[in-house]
Structure formats: C-alpha cells, structure tokens
Write an enzyme that holds these catalytic residues in place. Sequence first.
Site, PDB file in Angstrom:
ATOM      1  N   GLU A  41       0.834  -1.198   0.000  1.00 62.98           N
ATOM      2  CA  GLU A  41       0.000   0.000   0.000  1.00 62.98           C
ATOM      3  C   GLU A  41       0.872   1.253   0.000  1.00 62.98           C
ATOM      4  O   GLU A  41       1.818   1.347   0.792  1.00 62.98           O
ATOM      5  CB  GLU A  41      -0.916   0.019   1.227  1.00 62.98           C
ATOM      6  CG  GLU A  41      -1.943   1.128   1.183  1.00 62.98           C
ATOM      7  CD  GLU A  41      -2.891   1.112   2.379  1.00 62.98           C
ATOM      8  OE1 GLU A  41      -3.957   1.717   2.285  1.00 62.98           O
ATOM      9  OE2 GLU A  41      -2.551   0.503   3.403  1.00 62.98           O
ATOM     10  N   GLU A  70      -6.596  -2.430  12.336  1.00 63.20           N
ATOM     11  CA  GLU A  70      -6.386  -3.285  11.161  1.00 63.20           C
ATOM     12  C   GLU A  70      -7.518  -4.295  10.989  1.00 63.20           C
ATOM     13  O   GLU A  70      -7.877  -4.656   9.860  1.00 63.20           O
ATOM     14  CB  GLU A  70      -5.036  -4.000  11.269  1.00 63.20           C
ATOM     15  CG  GLU A  70      -3.836  -3.086  11.416  1.00 63.20           C
ATOM     16  CD  GLU A  70      -3.752  -2.004  10.347  1.00 63.20           C
ATOM     17  OE1 GLU A  70      -3.321  -0.891  10.669  1.00 63.20           O
ATOM     18  OE2 GLU A  70      -4.131  -2.270   9.183  1.00 63.20           O
ATOM     19  N   GLU A 116      -9.239   4.797   6.112  1.00 60.40           N
ATOM     20  CA  GLU A 116      -8.459   5.102   7.304  1.00 60.40           C
ATOM     21  C   GLU A 116      -9.234   5.877   8.359  1.00 60.40           C
ATOM     22  O   GLU A 116      -9.047   5.656   9.555  1.00 60.40           O
ATOM     23  CB  GLU A 116      -7.189   5.869   6.901  1.00 60.40           C
ATOM     24  CG  GLU A 116      -6.280   5.100   5.957  1.00 60.40           C
ATOM     25  CD  GLU A 116      -5.798   3.770   6.537  1.00 60.40           C
ATOM     26  OE1 GLU A 116      -5.978   3.520   7.741  1.00 60.40           O
ATOM     27  OE2 GLU A 116      -5.236   2.975   5.764  1.00 60.40           O
TER      28      GLU A 116
END
Length: 946
Positions: free
Chosen positions: A216, A386, A408
């Site tokens: 990422e 996560e 996020e």
Amino acid sequence: MLGFYRQINLVTRSPKSLRGILRNFGFFTHAQPWGSNTKKFARELYINPSSSPISKKNQFSILFNNQRSNYCSMCRHIQSGTSSAAIVPTDREVLPTNVKPLHYDLTLEPFFDTFTFDGEETIEFQVNERTNYITLNIFEIKIHEVKIGNVKVDDITYDSKQQTVTFKFNDHLEQGATANLYIKFTGELNDKMAGFYRAAYEEDGKTKYLATTLLEPIDCRRVFPCYDEPAAKAKFTVALIADKDLVCLSNQPEKETTLVGSNKKKVSFTTTPLMSTYLLALIVGDLRYVENNDYRVPIKVYSIPGSEHLGVYSGNIAAKTLEFFDKKFDIPYPYDKLDLVSVPEFAVGAIESSACIIFRSVDLLLDEKNTNANTKQRVTEVVIHELAHQWFGDLVTMDFWDGLWLNEGFATWMSWYACDALYPDWKVWESYVSDSLQHALNLDALRSSHPIEVPVKRADEINQIFDAISYSKGSSLLKMISKWLGEDVFIKGVSNYLKKHKWGNTQTSDLWDSLSEASGKDVVKVMDIWTKNTGFPVVHVKELGNGEIEVTQNRFLATADVKEDENKVLYPVFLGLKTSEGVDESLILDTRSKTVKIPTSDDFFKVNADQTGIYRTAYEPSRWTKLGKAGVEGKLSVEDRVGLVADAGSLSSSGFIETSSLLDLVKSWSKETNYVVWGEILTRIGSIKAALMFEDEATKNALKVFTRDLIGEKLNEIGWKFTDNDSFADQQLKSSLYASAANADDPKAVDFAKEAFAKFVAGDKKAINPNLRPSIFNTVAKFGDEKTFDELYNIYINPQSIEEKIAALRAFGRFTKPEILDKVTGLLLKNDIIKPQDIYIPLQGMRAHKLGVEKLWSWLSENWDAIYKNFPPGLSMLGSIVTLSTSGFTKEDQKKKVEDFFANKDTKGYDQSVAQSLDIITTKIRWSDRDSKSIFKWLEVNGYTK
C-alpha cells in the site's frame, strides 16, 4: 500518452438524456451500463483518446441538476454546495480500461543469496472493447517472456515515468471475450521496505532474512505487472516456492504443499475473494506462532523465533474484536482464517492485507508484565484498527486514493469505538479529544493542508495523504456524524453500506447515501462541505447581554493571515450549547453569524459540548476565566476541559486570544485529577516552550519554574511509585506528571532518574518501572556524558524488549553535548545500527531542544544526497524526515535557510511536508514575536522569574 485518461464526475437528473450528449464528445462509461436507476447521481466517465478532443469550454460548462457547476481551475472538481460528486481530477494518471483483470495466477520464488525473486503469472482479463494492447503497472521488474494465449508477444513498450508497460499484439482482442496474458519475470528482493522485500534480523549473532510485502498504496507493481489501482479488484491464486524449512504465508489458507527437488517446496493457497492489489500478502521466512481458538476461525500470531510468546496478547485482542465487529456490522468476518504477522523491518505500523495482517513488531508483540500503559493501548488500537479494515477497506474498498479517508478515517474511529466497548475503564473517548481531534485540527490549521477528499492525480501524491487529515480528521468527522445521527443509527447505516457494496468499490457519496437512508437526514448536504474543503472554522462568541450571544464563524489558520478568498466557505457547525439545563444539540450555525439565547440564569455556558465539533471556539477574556472556574466546580466534562485547553493553546499561538488567557486557565486547574486533561495542559505549555526555543534563557527557565509549581501539588500527592493496584488512569497520570517534572528539571525527579538508571545498568532490571522508562532514559541523556551514551547504546544493542530498545534510541537525541549529538547523527544512516524504519525515533529526541534542532538541520543539509537515496520520495518516510529536521526552527532567518535549500530541489513526493514545515515555522515566528514579552511579563507577575 498511453495510461493517461481524463475523467470527471457528472450529476444529472436524467442519465439517459446525458448519455446522448456525452457520446457526441467521445465519452464511454468506466464500469457498468447506465441502466435506469436515476438515483445513481455520480458516474465515473472517461474521454476516449481516439475521439475528437472535447473543448475547454464544454469541459467547464456541463450542467448538473439543471445548474451550472463551478469548477476549481486546479483540479476541476465541483466546488462545495453544487454537488456531491466525487473530487476527480481530469488529468489523473490511471490505466486504460480497454480490459479488466479478473484473476491472477501467481507464483513467486525468493532467493536470499542474490536478493532477487523469480515470478510467473497468468492474468485473465475481460475485454471491454476491441483492442490490440494491454497496459499494466510495473516498477523495477525485468520481463523475460510474454504470451497472449499461446502467442508470444515481442512488442513491449515501457514508460518509466508512468511506471507502466504496454504489450501490443498482432491480432485484436474482441469485445466481450476473455484473454489470458502470461508473463515470466524477475524482481529485486529489495531493502527499501516496499513491494516484495527482505527484512533483516539478528539471530545467534548472524544476520537472517525473511521476505515480506508492503504494497500500500502503489507498490504491488514492484512485485509483478498488474492493474495497481484499488478499483481493479480481481481474484488471486498464489503459490510460493521456498526452502522446505521456511514458513510461507498469504491471504488464504494453504491448499497443498509439494516438494520441489530435495530442498524446496511449493506452497499453494486457495483462491482469494475479489481483492485490490495493495491488499495482497506474501511472506516467506523462519517463523513461529501462537494460536488463539476463541473465535470461529483460527487466529495465529507469527514472529521470528524466540518472540512468539509475545503474541498472546494480540491474539486475545483479535478474538474479542472479531466477535465484536461481527455483531456491530451484522456481517460475519469475511475470511477463512486470520494471521497476524510481526516483521522486524516495516515502514508503517501495520498493513491490513486481507486475513494476513502484517505489523511492525513493536505494534503487535508485547510482554504484559513488562510494558507500560501507553504501549499496551497502542498495540490494542493498532490491532483493532487493522481488523476494522477487514470490513471497511478490504470487503468494501474506496474507488481511488482520493477516498483513502473512507478506509483510514473509519478504521481509526472504529478502533476508538471498539476500545471503548472492550476496555471501558480506559475511557478512550476522553483521550480522543486530545489525540485524534487535535492531530486533525493542528494539521488542518495550516494553509498547506488538504481536503479529506483530496484530488489525487499522480502516483507521487498518494503517499503524502496518509496523514492526520485522512486518519484523524476523517475519524473526527465520523465522530461528529455519529453524535448527530445517534450511534445506533450511524452503525446501522454503516452496516447497510457494507452489505450493499461488499466485495466492491465505493465513493464517499455511497456512504452518505446509506447514512441518509438509515437516519432520514440529508447527510450529503451537511457532510460534503466538510469533506471537500480544506480547513475548519473558528467560532467567535460575543456576549450581547440579556442572556444572548452572537456566534460568528470564519476560516481558522494557525498563521492568522486568512485571505478574503479563503474565507468563503460556511460550514454547518454543530454548536452543542451546554448550560446548567443540559445540552442543546439542535443548534447549527450554517450562516456567517447567528444570535443564540442562553436558556439559563446562572451565567454558565460552553459551546461545543464534549468537544465533538471540528472547530475552535474563541471566547471573550472574561469568559475564559469563568470557564476555568466552571472546570474547578465540576460543571465541565473531561472532554470539555481538554477541549478548552486545546482551543486556548491553539488560539493563543495564532493570535486570536492573549497567551495569558491560556496560562490563567491552566494555572487555575492545578488540582486537576484527570490524566488526559493534564496531558493537554502539559502539551500546550510544551508548545510555548517550542515557540520560544531560540529566545532568552530567562523566559525558558521561568516556564520550567511555572511547570514545577503547576504540577507540584498533584505530583506530591500521587508520587511516582507504581503498584499492582494502580488503574490504567493512575499509571497514565503518574507517568505523565513525572515526565513533566523531569523535563522541567525538578531536582527530585532528576535525582531519581539518575539513581534508578545507575541501578538498572548495574544489573537491577526492576529498578525502572516500564511506565517511567522513556522519561528516565531521556533525563539521564539530557544531563549525561560519554559514559551515559555508552550505557544507553549498550541497552539499545542488547535490549530486554522492543520498548526498551526504542526508548534508548529516542534518548540518543536528548543529549545536550555537541560531540555526542555528532556521534548520534553519524549513526543515522548506518542501516546496520539504526534500521531505516526507526530513523525518525532519534530525530524526535533531537527536536526537543535547541542544540538538537540545529544539529538536525546540519545533518539534513550536509547529507541530503545520501538521505534522498536511502529514502526516495516514492516511499513514505522522506516527508517525515524533512518535517522533523526543519520544523523545530522559530526564526525568520532559519525559515529562509529552509526555503533556500529546497528552492532548487525536486520536491515531488514530499512537497507537502516542506510546505507544512514552513507553515509551522511561520506560526512560531509570529507567536514569539507577538507574545514573548507578554509571556515573560505574566511569568514575572506570578513570581516565576525569581
């Protein structure tokens, strides 16, 4: 140029009528046909490069909902208030859509002797239009052989700037068909912590390696040629070839293992569900694991040999969290297993690769009996963050990186939400105000900030938006929405959003639709303004008498130099008026000014109750005094008190109020009992010290005296001895106040640090409580000599735990002797001593004092070429290094040095960091010039200069 496609988003009441217009200009749809659903108001469209060019006039004059749109001249997005279409630059660099990847069959074999890997893949494509070429992303990959079907492909063109490769065929692929592209290649098992790379660690005095991925946002192209865009979801069937004694991991469970020769094996995994390329995980190494079976799928926590037992805590957290999310999302965890993998070298905290989450070791492994409260909370929040991504980001993924905040921001909010439910004694929503909200406001107060939905155009811009705006402002926005809609309604809307779009890609408008449907409120109208604009307002409160106040909003900038054209946006501000009669949540300031009646007779009110709104509140001087008294009298919540201190600190640094108002406020709260409030108080005093770092010693010494006096009573009451009966809050308060006392040169605290450290290095490993370890290491370094450095260096090289190692490394920067700091800077680029992932840690220590700031700048400017080579701008760490090494300055001539240094540099990939650092320096220059004398006067009047 191949790979360049201009795209815009259009809104219309009639997709059918618009379709005819678009055809005249050569548009074709990116994904599904238009269909008949007129409620679908945002469509992603592309200009076909083979068609005649659309005129600039027509590009800027398309009607939206029968209204003419106003486009931003820089990125051609729709300005706030006209539409909820996503911000999509017309010149975004994306791959062509003539084909669509459906499935990757991928085999990789890493070699630890040559640090390379061999690979072969077969990509199955759906052909969207008749074509004779396929373009893929590629970077640092050498191609050996290519076939389309069974036909060899020789016409191969590379574009290094765009990081693409184009394969051209002799025959055309027909629309509607499928095609298989076979590629054989070799890649570098690099040491850059990007792509498929090698992570080094020591075992029995020898350097060993494991291979792992960090993809990422756009580093899958370093591993194999692919469609490296989040919307290009496909299925993956992965196989890894490795020495037979090594462990191989990927996103799916192992399907079968076969021997390859006498010493190797091939591990094949089952096929993944639809997945974006950045979520792929590939790991090969000597790993051990502990297993948790408290949840319906197996949870394994992997690490290098000898530290696997430190994964028990995270395994337990994961089991509780998955069960919690199952119920909250009303969607079962969507994968067949869960691996949490600790990697010794990792550029970020963790990556949410589906069902195989990879972590930096310090953010996954811990010894519960030898850890401090902060580390325990950090590990807990990272694991939960996560795991939230497995739904919000993996199951449902943003369409492009301008929607990063969808991933996020939500995972950050969800980590707070789940922590609050699973660990109620931590009271994390109190910490939220001083943590997530302040991170957001501090960055967004800079002119160099960016919108939550940032118009990303180029690859080098993507890494720069992994910041406090996408994470903290995004999560703060969701906190504000959940308060407005009600948490139950908010969670229901989120659940509906996930169910509706599972295994697909979305834009922000899709989330707003689901929340609107669940709540019956026009979420789009309110939230578009917050996501599509940079910054936030300051709300000035003017007391009119007769029980009325006038509230006025204006753009807030830390540099206090708002220009007229920067002050046009009017936000829907949730006033949350708190009085003795309760909180009125119905008041919304959506105009420039509004008059509000205060429904109480005791002269108590506070705007932004519990600090859930994203803005600063500026009161008249007398009101700050009254609110300080209200805090002492118990009328304000912890969140209110933290918010007041934070607002006062930010407003004083930018000149909206006198710094004396901040000092008066915190002085009145010397009996405060909450560690979060104390943390914010001490942070804001630290900000004053940072702004005055290059001023006279008299003011700085007086601030130390003030700090010791402020915390003295509470510190004497609670002390700094820890017991097994201390609550989480007790541990936090003791460690926070001790750290502040030691930093302010309190004689008792300093003597204790020296005595405890001497016992520790002599062999008494229990002489330092884990909660005090960072402060004690920093303190002995501050007053230390060469012998102290050698002792800390020995701890760093031979630590008892990862926490101890990091604490010693950070303390390296706290030395105040020039010759020792020269030794520290000499270690920064020695990768065999300080891992590249950890370089920011000693930089943080140096940034805390005047000599350290000066030495940092010398190191950066003298070693720029080596720094740039070791941390290329395509990775994420260069920007952090630049900010840490420059933003400590407080003087105009120092700012000019920074400007001159970067004036002739190619700043692509870290230009935002340079701009933000200059904004931070400017803020401190103006604060110091404006208030340094009045701050000293306040300290003198209150007896702190003697």
